[in-house]
Scaffold this active site. Structure first.
Site, PDB file in Angstrom:
ATOM      1  N   GLY A 215       0.814  -1.201   0.000  1.00 48.37           N
ATOM      2  CA  GLY A 215       0.000   0.000   0.000  1.00 48.37           C
ATOM      3  C   GLY A 215       0.852   1.258   0.000  1.00 48.37           C
ATOM      4  O   GLY A 215       1.936   1.306  -0.597  1.00 48.37           O
ATOM      5  N   SER A 216       0.377   2.265   0.701  1.00 45.70           N
ATOM      6  CA  SER A 216       1.019   3.581   0.639  1.00 45.70           C
ATOM      7  C   SER A 216       2.394   3.635   1.271  1.00 45.70           C
ATOM      8  O   SER A 216       3.129   4.602   1.056  1.00 45.70           O
ATOM      9  CB  SER A 216       0.109   4.629   1.290  1.00 45.70           C
ATOM     10  OG  SER A 216      -1.068   4.805   0.527  1.00 45.70           O
ATOM     11  N   THR A 217       2.779   2.626   2.045  1.00 51.16           N
ATOM     12  CA  THR A 217       4.145   2.635   2.574  1.00 51.16           C
ATOM     13  C   THR A 217       5.160   2.553   1.444  1.00 51.16           C
ATOM     14  O   THR A 217       6.295   3.025   1.575  1.00 51.16           O
ATOM     15  CB  THR A 217       4.379   1.475   3.561  1.00 51.16           C
ATOM     16  OG1 THR A 217       4.137   0.221   2.899  1.00 51.16           O
ATOM     17  CG2 THR A 217       3.464   1.588   4.773  1.00 51.16           C
TER      18      THR A 217
END
Length: 486
Positions: A215-217
């Site tokens: 995801g956004s990591t």
């Protein structure tokens, strides 16, 4: 008569030579085959005739040996078995070994040549010295903080020391007690069947062996790639990105969970986790440069061992532009282990240099004499030092006034990045909550720890699941345990 006696003597001598040749054949050429024959119980009896060496955490054993009084005499015991199972693995007389128990089996079982100054003597005597010990890099306080933070929820935590690569915490939840698999008999077989049939997969080491969409990591990798490639030269400059963003070559619109992302800068996109901006930047960086950047962080690398093997984290090398856009925000086919994402945070914290993670600090003889030390080695530079400094600033803003405020620690500098990863057919699965971070005491020259947390079954409504609410508090507790008291 004398002639007959002479011929008889020759014949007896021939029989003696044949006997000696056969003994040599059995002892030298055929010994390995006889030893490996399942019907030969002697190797197993010998293996368990003495106590096994111990695995140490903070210098104290978290394993032991119990005299069972059976033919296979000594069985493995574990202290706080579920807490340390992802580190120790199991040592079973029925099902073998796993993780550190397997990787350091030669030392622990006493068969490693380094345990004796005269290994040939033990070979000739058909014996072996007492089992040695394996001292891990794990810190008990951090391990306990991670385990308590997950509180039985499906997920994992990996924490490393950025400057050295030492793995400081490695937790997988739910866990199991490896002592259930020690020994032989019906009890062990029933435990094995029950653990393997459990839908929660307690024996799966999620920190090392499970890969998740990050995801956004993953936007940290994309942002670093953009700075290194010169695609972004001013992190505060507007990016002229619409909201929503049309995926290249398609009619699909990529939305944002955050507000205020239209025409946002890369700094704002990291701080507030704007999908649109980071997807567009990933496309501008291009497939080749994105693949190379992901590779520098450890994605697509085969054969990582800590010393147990680690699953390969993936960033596709052949994609269309719309697929690249999704991959740049940690979706599509992008997958990572929690340890891999801890390595991403560690590379930022360590000025761009990525250290190879390792779990065994040293192995010793039974009396503490050294056998081998864990090797610190660099995996290369994940990004330029100037890029790492900018990324540190961006990650600090995420925690101070962005999506990761639940990770803030008074008296410490903390950088982080939240993530909420969609998965399943049509993204119908409950999103995974991610948080990656690093922390250093105020005034300290080097960060003390980098952490990655993933929670599979965050207890919240689907729309409310976020890395900040579900994963950041766990990361904060682990980082607090790593830092010196204020």
């Amino acid at each position: 008569m004398i002639r007959y006696i002479r011929w008889c003597a020759y014949f007896c001598a021939l029989l003696l030579v044949a006997l000696l040749v056969n003994i040599a054949r059995v002892q030298v050429w055929e010994s390995a085959a006889y030893g490996a024959n399942p019907a030969n119980k002697r190797p197993a009896i010998e293996r368990y005739a003495k106590p096994r060496g111990d695995i140490l955490v903070d210098g104290r054993p978290v394993t032991g040996s119990r005299d069972s009084g059976q033919l296979l005499r000594y069985e493995r015991t574990y202290t706080n078995g579920p807490l340390y199972a992802p580190v120790t693995g199991f040592s079973s007389q029925t099902y073998g070994t796993s993780f550190v128990e397997r990787a350091e089996d030669a030392v622990l079982s006493g068969t490693d040549p380094g345990l004796s100054a005269f290994p040939l003597w033990y070979d000739l005597a058909r014996g072996h010295p007492a089992g040695g010990n394996a001292a891990t890099t794990i810190r008990s306080g951090m391990q306990l903080a991670a385990y308590a933070g997950l509180a039985g929820k499906r997920g994992a935590v990996a924490a490393v020391e950025p400057a050295t690569g030492r793995i400081l915490a490695l937790v997988s939840s739910p866990s199991y007690d490896p002592a259930e698999l020690s020994g032989t008999g019906t009890r062990v077989k029933e435990a094995w069947a029950r653990l393997n049939a459990d839908p929660a997969k307690p024996m799966l080491n999620r920190a090392l062996r499970e890969t998740y969409p990050p995801g956004s990591t993953f936007k940290i990798v994309t942002a670093a790639a953009a700075l290194d490639a010169g695609v972004v030269t001013d992190v505060d400059a507007p990016t002229r990105t619409p909201d929503p963003y049309p995926l290249p070559g398609t009619s699909t619109l990529l939305p944002n969970a955050a507000t205020g992302c239209e025409d946002a800068s890369m700094a704002d996109a990291v701080q507030w986790s704007c999908n649109t901006v980071m997807a567009k930047i990933g496309v501008q960086v291009g497939l080749r440069a994105m693949v190379e950047a992901a590779g520098r962080f450890g994605f697509n690398a085969e054969g990582l061992r800590v010393p147990s093997w680690v699953s390969r984290s993936n960033f596709d090398t052949d994609m269309s532009q719309d697929q690249l856009a999704l991959s740049a925000i940690g979706q599509f086919n992008t997958k990572a282990t929690p340890l891999q994402m801890a390595m991403v945070a560690a590379a930022v914290a360590n000025g761009g240099e990525l250290k190879s993670p390792y779990l065994v600090e040293r192995t010793t003889q039974d009396d503490g004499s050294p056998v081998r030390r864990g090797e610190q080695r660099s995996l290369g530079r994940a990004m330029n030092p100037a890029t790492a400094m900018r990324m540190q600033d961006l990650m600090v803003k995420v925690v101070e006034n962005g999506t990761g405020r639940n990770a803030a620690i008074p008296g410490a500098v903390v950088g982080g990045k939240t993530g909420t990863a969609q998965h399943g057919v049509g993204n119908a699965g409950t999103p995974y909550a991610w948080f990656i971070s690093w922390a250093k005491a105020e005034g300290s020259p080097l960060p003390a720890v980098a952490v990655a947390v993933v929670v599979e079954d965050a207890a919240a409504d689907r729309g409310d699941i976020s890395g900040n609410s579900a994963a950041a508090p766990i990361a904060r507790a682990v980082m607090e345990a790593a830092l010196p008291p204020p």
